[in-house]
Design a protein around this motif. Structure first.
Motif, PDB file in Angstrom:
ATOM      1  N   GLN A  12       1.409  -1.513   0.037  1.00 26.70           N
ATOM      2  CA  GLN A  12      -0.242   0.221  -0.084  1.00 26.70           C
ATOM      3  C   GLN A  12       0.923   1.007   0.105  1.00 26.70           C
ATOM      4  O   GLN A  12       1.001   2.502  -0.828  1.00 26.70           O
ATOM      5  N   ASP A  23      -6.889   5.063  -3.537  1.00 21.65           N
ATOM      6  CA  ASP A  23      -7.176   5.372  -2.424  1.00 21.65           C
ATOM      7  C   ASP A  23      -7.137   3.273  -1.872  1.00 21.65           C
ATOM      8  O   ASP A  23      -7.988   2.875  -2.600  1.00 21.65           O
ATOM      9  N   THR A  24      -5.592   3.319  -1.692  1.00 22.93           N
ATOM     10  CA  THR A  24      -5.406   1.408  -1.520  1.00 22.93           C
ATOM     11  C   THR A  24      -6.396   1.254  -0.050  1.00 22.93           C
ATOM     12  O   THR A  24      -5.565  -0.041   0.259  1.00 22.93           O
ATOM     13  N   SER A  25      -7.196   1.611   0.724  1.00 25.02           N
ATOM     14  CA  SER A  25      -7.129   0.965   1.877  1.00 25.02           C
ATOM     15  C   SER A  25      -7.982  -0.386   1.131  1.00 25.02           C
ATOM     16  O   SER A  25      -8.321  -0.870   1.905  1.00 25.02           O
ATOM     17  N   PRO A  26      -8.963  -0.396   0.108  1.00 26.09           N
ATOM     18  CA  PRO A  26      -9.398  -1.814   0.315  1.00 26.09           C
ATOM     19  C   PRO A  26      -8.590  -3.095   0.350  1.00 26.09           C
ATOM     20  O   PRO A  26      -8.651  -4.105   0.694  1.00 26.09           O
ATOM     21  N   VAL A  29      -7.884  -4.945   3.838  1.00 26.40           N
ATOM     22  CA  VAL A  29      -8.476  -6.248   3.870  1.00 26.40           C
ATOM     23  C   VAL A  29      -8.236  -6.945   2.991  1.00 26.40           C
ATOM     24  O   VAL A  29      -8.367  -8.344   3.226  1.00 26.40           O
ATOM     25  N   ILE A  30      -8.509  -6.408   1.386  1.00 23.72           N
ATOM     26  CA  ILE A  30      -8.765  -8.030   0.272  1.00 23.72           C
ATOM     27  C   ILE A  30      -7.113  -8.105   0.754  1.00 23.72           C
ATOM     28  O   ILE A  30      -7.390  -9.818   1.042  1.00 23.72           O
ATOM     29  N   TRP A 159     -20.234  -9.807   5.678  1.00 25.57           N
ATOM     30  CA  TRP A 159     -19.743 -10.145   4.192  1.00 25.57           C
ATOM     31  C   TRP A 159     -20.275 -11.500   2.746  1.00 25.57           C
ATOM     32  O   TRP A 159     -20.596 -11.179   1.762  1.00 25.57           O
TER      33      TRP A 159
END
Length: 170
Positions: A12, A23-26, A29-30, A159
């Motif tokens: 990231q 935005d690399t925030s996903p 999680v993934i 989810w």
């Protein structure tokens, strides 16, 4: 981004440097779920191998064991309970039958149908493997507190329902 220092955080950070507008925030999680899945699969497969089983073999034996006595299901039902095609199921059943862990016979209900059942040896193997499997899963979750594990389970269930189409519970 949190102050986590793992391989995903490093990736990231590299993307943030190269593409700061994204935005690399996903990925947090993934990426971590993907890496965890790889590590977990290795641990699970190693346990199955200690019992002379592959991952698919364990799934079939477990599906038969969960059916309850007399521990049998039609091949089509086994495929549905293990989420594989009937062709893949046939190969698994052939392998398990050759190992003496299951028997295949004509159905007593539908003369044209077939039934796959655990042998006494198959029952012994899956009971031992499943008990060890649960101990292994507890070990793999030991980095989390009981409350964290429960919270993670609830989040993942929510989810997963979004993909499987089941109604979300709130």
């Amino acid at each position: 981004m949190s102050e986590v220092n793992d391989r995903v955080a490093q990736i990231q950070a590299e993307w943030a440097r190269e593409r700061p507008e994204l935005d690399t925030s996903p990925m947090g999680v993934i990426g971590r779920l993907h890496r965890l899945a790889s590590f977990l699969r290795e641990e699970l497969v190693a346990l199955y191998a200690r019992h002379g089983l592959g991952e698919g073999d364990f799934d079939v034996l477990a599906a038969l064991r969960r059916a309850g006595a007399p521990f049998e299901r039609a091949p089509k039902d086994l495929a549905a309970h293990t989420m594989v095609t009937t062709g893949a199921m046939t190969k698994r059943i052939d392998r398990l039958e050759a190992a003496g862990l299951v028997d295949r016979r004509a159905s007593e209900v539908d003369g044209r149908g077939r039934v796959v059942a655990l042998t006494a040896r198959g029952l012994e193997v899956i009971d031992a493997a499943f008990a060890e499997h649960l101990d292994n899963e507890r070990r793999l979750l030991a980095a989390l507190s009981e409350a964290e594990a429960e919270q993670l389970q609830a989040l993942l269930a929510t989810w997963l329902r979004s993909f499987e189409g089941a109604p979300a519970e709130r």
